[in-house]
Design an enzyme around this catalytic site. Structure first.
Site: not given
Ligand code: NAP
Length: 287
Positions: A70, A226, A21, A91, A106
């Site tokens: 957040k 994402l 950012s 955010n 987002d």
């Molecule tokens: P988060 O809150 O930690 O959530 C991750 C989710 O993925 C949880 O439901 C988790 O399951 C699941 N997960 C993790 N490892 C897994 C696996 N091996 N198999 C199946 N499910 C799995 O993270 P987040 O903040 O939502 O971010 C998630 C992704 O989105 C990241 O890669 C982040 O970089 C990306 N993102 C991108 C943007 C963008 O602007 N492009 C914005 C936000 C996020 P459990 O709950 O069971 O652990």
């Protein structure tokens, strides 16, 4: 140039060292000739209240919020937008006469590449049920999806995820499923969104779908990851190999940032400058 009149913006979180950012926003501020600077502001989990009191004292104009604040910041704000309340996370925060106001950009970011392609969407399938999945689910309803199916690996977390939407208009649209329901769900979905970190650097060979599951993706569906680095991810490579349209997470990152900057500066954001600055930073990181 930073002078005595330069106003302050920033991003709070822990860690914030890897945040892109500052690169994106400072490029935008320079292009606009705005007398602002955007700083990384590391704030430990247990010092959030103190930190935002300090920000008010020094006249910070606004800031982004990332992990782990957040949700925790919400009770400390004087006003929260409806979208942020629906998502349950903030955010973007800005100073008002009454105190701090917050929203969640987002959803705008997630929707931007879908809207610019006028993607039709009846049934969305969301892989993962974490923080980003909440913005995706809210976005899918704004997109007019009739069904939003969320798949996760913990039934307990899925049930909590579903019940957290009880007060919103979502429940009839939203269903939650275990991972083993994917062979039945994938062929029905015209939008499949990976919100898990599976496939993110350095695990670039991983995909949330094995090849047999990828074969269940519907022809004509959109695969949206994402993750923005690497690009394309293994999931998007699988989708491309099967003739699907693909979207990565870079545009979401750009557009959530642009939406925040427009709130702080009350003028249009230089989206192309922001996109280029991120592409450059990501390519330097990969070289
Ligand atoms: P988060 O809150 O930690 O959530 C991750 C989710 O993925 C949880 O439901 C988790 O399951 C699941 N997960 C993790 N490892 C897994 C696996 N091996 N198999 C199946 N499910 C799995 O993270 P987040 O903040 O939502 O971010 C998630 C992704 O989105 C990241 O890669 C982040 O970089 C990306 N993102 C991108 C943007 C963008 O602007 N492009 C914005 C936000 C996020 P459990 O709950 O069971 O652990």
């Amino acid at each position: 140039m930073i002078t005595g009149t330069t106003k302050l913006l920033g991003v709070i979180g822990q860690p914030v060292e890897h945040s892109l950012s500052p690169v994106m926003h400072n490029a935008a501020l320079a292009a606009l000739g705005a007398d602002f600077v955007y700083l990384p502001l590391p704030v430990p989990r247990d010092r959030l209240r103190e930190a935002i009191q300090g920000f008010a004292a020094i006249g910070l104009r606004g800031f982004n919020v990332t992990i782990p604040h957040k949700q925790e910041i919400m009770p400390l704000l004087s006003e929260i937008s409806e979208v942020a309340q629906a998502v349950g996370a903030v955010n973007t925060v800005w100073a008002t006469e009454l105190g701090w106001s917050g929203t969640n950009t987002d959803i705008t970011g997630f929707l931007a590449p879908l809207r610019s392609r006028q993607c039709p969407c009846h049934t969305a399938l969301v892989l993962g049920n974490g923080g980003a999945a909440r913005a995706v689910v809210a976005g899918c309803t704004q997109l007019g999806c009739q069904k939003v199916q969320v798949v996760g690996r913990s039934l307990e977390k899925l049930e909590r995820f579903q019940s957290s939407w009880q007060k919103s208009l979502l429940p009839p649209l939203l269903s939650v499923h275990a991972w083993d329901a994917l062979p039945a769900l994938l062929p029905q979905a015209d939008l499949v969104v990976n919100t898990t970190p599976v496939g993110m650097s350095p695990q670039t060979n991983a995909s949330p779908l094995d090849d047999a599951l990828a074969d269940c993706l519907a022809q004509g569906a959109i695969a949206y990851d994402l993750i923005y680095t690497p690009s394309p991810t293994r999931f998007l490579q699988q989708a491309t190999a099967r003739g699907l349209t693909t979207l990565d997470g870079l545009e979401m990152l750009v557009q959530q940032g642009a939406a925040a900057l427009e709130i702080w500066l009350e003028q249009p954001a230089p989206v192309e400058v922001m996109r280029r600055s991120l592409q450059q930073a990501l390519s330097l990181g990969q070289s």
